[in-house]
Every structure is written in C-alpha cells, then in structure tokens.
Design an enzyme around this catalytic site. Structure first.
Site, PDB file in Angstrom:
ATOM      1  N   ARG A  86       0.971  -1.158   0.103  1.00 23.12           N
ATOM      2  CA  ARG A  86       0.136  -0.035   0.035  1.00 23.12           C
ATOM      3  C   ARG A  86       0.938   1.222  -0.042  1.00 23.12           C
ATOM      4  O   ARG A  86       1.780   1.228   0.634  1.00 23.12           O
ATOM      5  CB  ARG A  86      -0.916  -0.089   1.309  1.00 23.12           C
ATOM      6  CG  ARG A  86      -1.391   1.237   1.501  1.00 23.12           C
ATOM      7  CD  ARG A  86      -2.799   1.658   0.420  1.00 23.12           C
ATOM      8  NE  ARG A  86      -3.064   3.087   0.650  1.00 23.12           N
ATOM      9  CZ  ARG A  86      -4.417   3.512   1.389  1.00 23.12           C
ATOM     10  NH1 ARG A  86      -4.865   2.373   2.155  1.00 23.12           N
ATOM     11  NH2 ARG A  86      -4.799   4.557   1.536  1.00 23.12           N
ATOM     12  N   ARG A  95      -5.018   2.016  -5.307  1.00 20.43           N
ATOM     13  CA  ARG A  95      -4.494   1.548  -4.253  1.00 20.43           C
ATOM     14  C   ARG A  95      -4.393   0.089  -4.330  1.00 20.43           C
ATOM     15  O   ARG A  95      -5.480  -0.664  -4.794  1.00 20.43           O
ATOM     16  CB  ARG A  95      -4.908   1.888  -2.809  1.00 20.43           C
ATOM     17  CG  ARG A  95      -6.217   1.425  -2.628  1.00 20.43           C
ATOM     18  CD  ARG A  95      -6.845   2.137  -1.591  1.00 20.43           C
ATOM     19  NE  ARG A  95      -6.977   3.789  -1.782  1.00 20.43           N
ATOM     20  CZ  ARG A  95      -7.773   4.636  -1.424  1.00 20.43           C
ATOM     21  NH1 ARG A  95      -8.588   4.174  -0.275  1.00 20.43           N
ATOM     22  NH2 ARG A  95      -7.683   5.672  -1.729  1.00 20.43           N
ATOM     23  N   ASP A  98      -6.970  -1.453   0.606  1.00 22.07           N
ATOM     24  CA  ASP A  98      -7.295  -0.548   1.352  1.00 22.07           C
ATOM     25  C   ASP A  98      -8.137  -1.240   2.781  1.00 22.07           C
ATOM     26  O   ASP A  98      -8.885  -2.281   2.149  1.00 22.07           O
ATOM     27  CB  ASP A  98      -8.039   0.748   0.848  1.00 22.07           C
ATOM     28  CG  ASP A  98      -8.512   1.742   1.885  1.00 22.07           C
ATOM     29  OD1 ASP A  98      -7.693   2.041   2.677  1.00 22.07           O
ATOM     30  OD2 ASP A  98      -9.737   2.197   1.712  1.00 22.07           O
ATOM     31  N   ASP A 100     -10.231  -0.807   5.903  1.00 22.45           N
ATOM     32  CA  ASP A 100     -10.940   0.405   7.037  1.00 22.45           C
ATOM     33  C   ASP A 100     -11.599  -0.390   8.052  1.00 22.45           C
ATOM     34  O   ASP A 100     -12.498  -1.218   7.962  1.00 22.45           O
ATOM     35  CB  ASP A 100     -11.558   1.381   6.365  1.00 22.45           C
ATOM     36  CG  ASP A 100     -10.984   2.330   5.283  1.00 22.45           C
ATOM     37  OD1 ASP A 100      -9.896   2.719   5.604  1.00 22.45           O
ATOM     38  OD2 ASP A 100     -11.700   2.601   4.423  1.00 22.45           O
TER      39      ASP A 100
END
Length: 164
Positions: A86, A95, A98, A100
């Site tokens: 990343r 990217r 990711d 989250d």
C-alpha cells in the site's frame, strides 16, 4: 477493554491482481491468535468515488472477533496494507489494498487517528451493500444497513463481481 469485540472491516483494491489481493488480505488479517473471522461478504465491483481517474475497485467486508484494542487493530490493519505494498501518495487515489475499520463493537471515537464508526461508511454503497448481503440484520449507528444502502449515491455504479 476485556474480552472480545466484533468488528466490521471493509477491504478494497484497484491495482494489481485485486481479487487475489483481497483473498490474501483476509487470510493475513485473521492470521493472528487475536483475530478470528466470523463472516465474509460477496465481492462487489465499483466505480472509484472521489480522487483522480482510476480503475474500478473490488470491495468486500468481513466481520471479525478480536481481543485487540481499537488502536492495536488499526495497526494490524495497516501492517496488512503495507504487506500488500500500500502506498499513500494521493488522497483517495488508486491502491493495492485499503483496509478500513467500519465498526469496533459499539465504540464511538472521534479522534484524528481513529474515527468510529467510520465517518463515511453510512453513505458508501461499496461498504453497505456487501455488508447487507453478508448480514441482513446489520445496523450502523442505529440504522439498518440495508436501508442506508438505498440512499447511497454510489449504488448505481455497484455490481456483484463475477470475475474468475
């Protein structure tokens, strides 16, 4: 915080072999005695939201159970992102991976390092739709996820991912 906490993580990728990256990232996230996989959503293909012109994303969510604290979980997620190369150069840019944290139990946190629930999750179909398919009874900040997804502006750009 003692005991275990259920957490929803959202994963996305639009560079490289995205499907393989997502599969490997899920394995890496749960390759720890502190993180156990509970549920995995279907993968969706979506248009990029915000940021520069870029390839479509593959997105999914998982539900985990963890005894890591919220900041330890954040560090764990970032370590997995780094393992998948990343690069954080452009805000909302393309990217390889990711990850989250969408929710961490019922924790509400508003500091600059970790905001929970995730501040934009309630308006993003690429988080809400796979989550609703994974768990039809899920709620986010007291609202049904299946209801929130119907109001998400990016819903028309989302399709189930059928790629091999």
């Amino acid at each position: 915080m003692s005991g275990t906490v259920r957490s929803i993580l959202a994963l996305g990728s639009n560079l490289g072999e995205s499907r393989d990256t997502l599969s490997l990232a899920v394995a890496d996230l749960v390759d720890s005695t502190n993180v156990r996989l509970r549920e995995v959503s279907p993968i969706v293909q979506t248009k990029a939201v915000g940021g520069p012109e870029q390839p479509d994303y593959l997105n999914m969510v998982i539900e985990i159970e963890t005894d890591l604290g919220p900041y330890e979980l954040l560090e764990h997620c970032q370590a997995v992102e780094n393992r998948h190369h990343r690069v954080r150069s452009v805000r909302w840019g393309p990217r390889t991976l990711d990850v989250d944290i969408i929710t961490y139990g019922d924790l509400v946190s508003d500091d600059e390092k970790l905001t929970l629930p995730h501040p934009r999750a309630a308006e993003r179909a690429f988080v809400l739709q796979p989550w609703a398919w994974m768990d039809g009874t899920a709620t986010l900040s007291g609202r049904p996820v299946a209801e929130l997804v119907q109001q998400a502006e990016d819903l028309p750009g989302l399709v189930p991912f059928e790629g091999a």
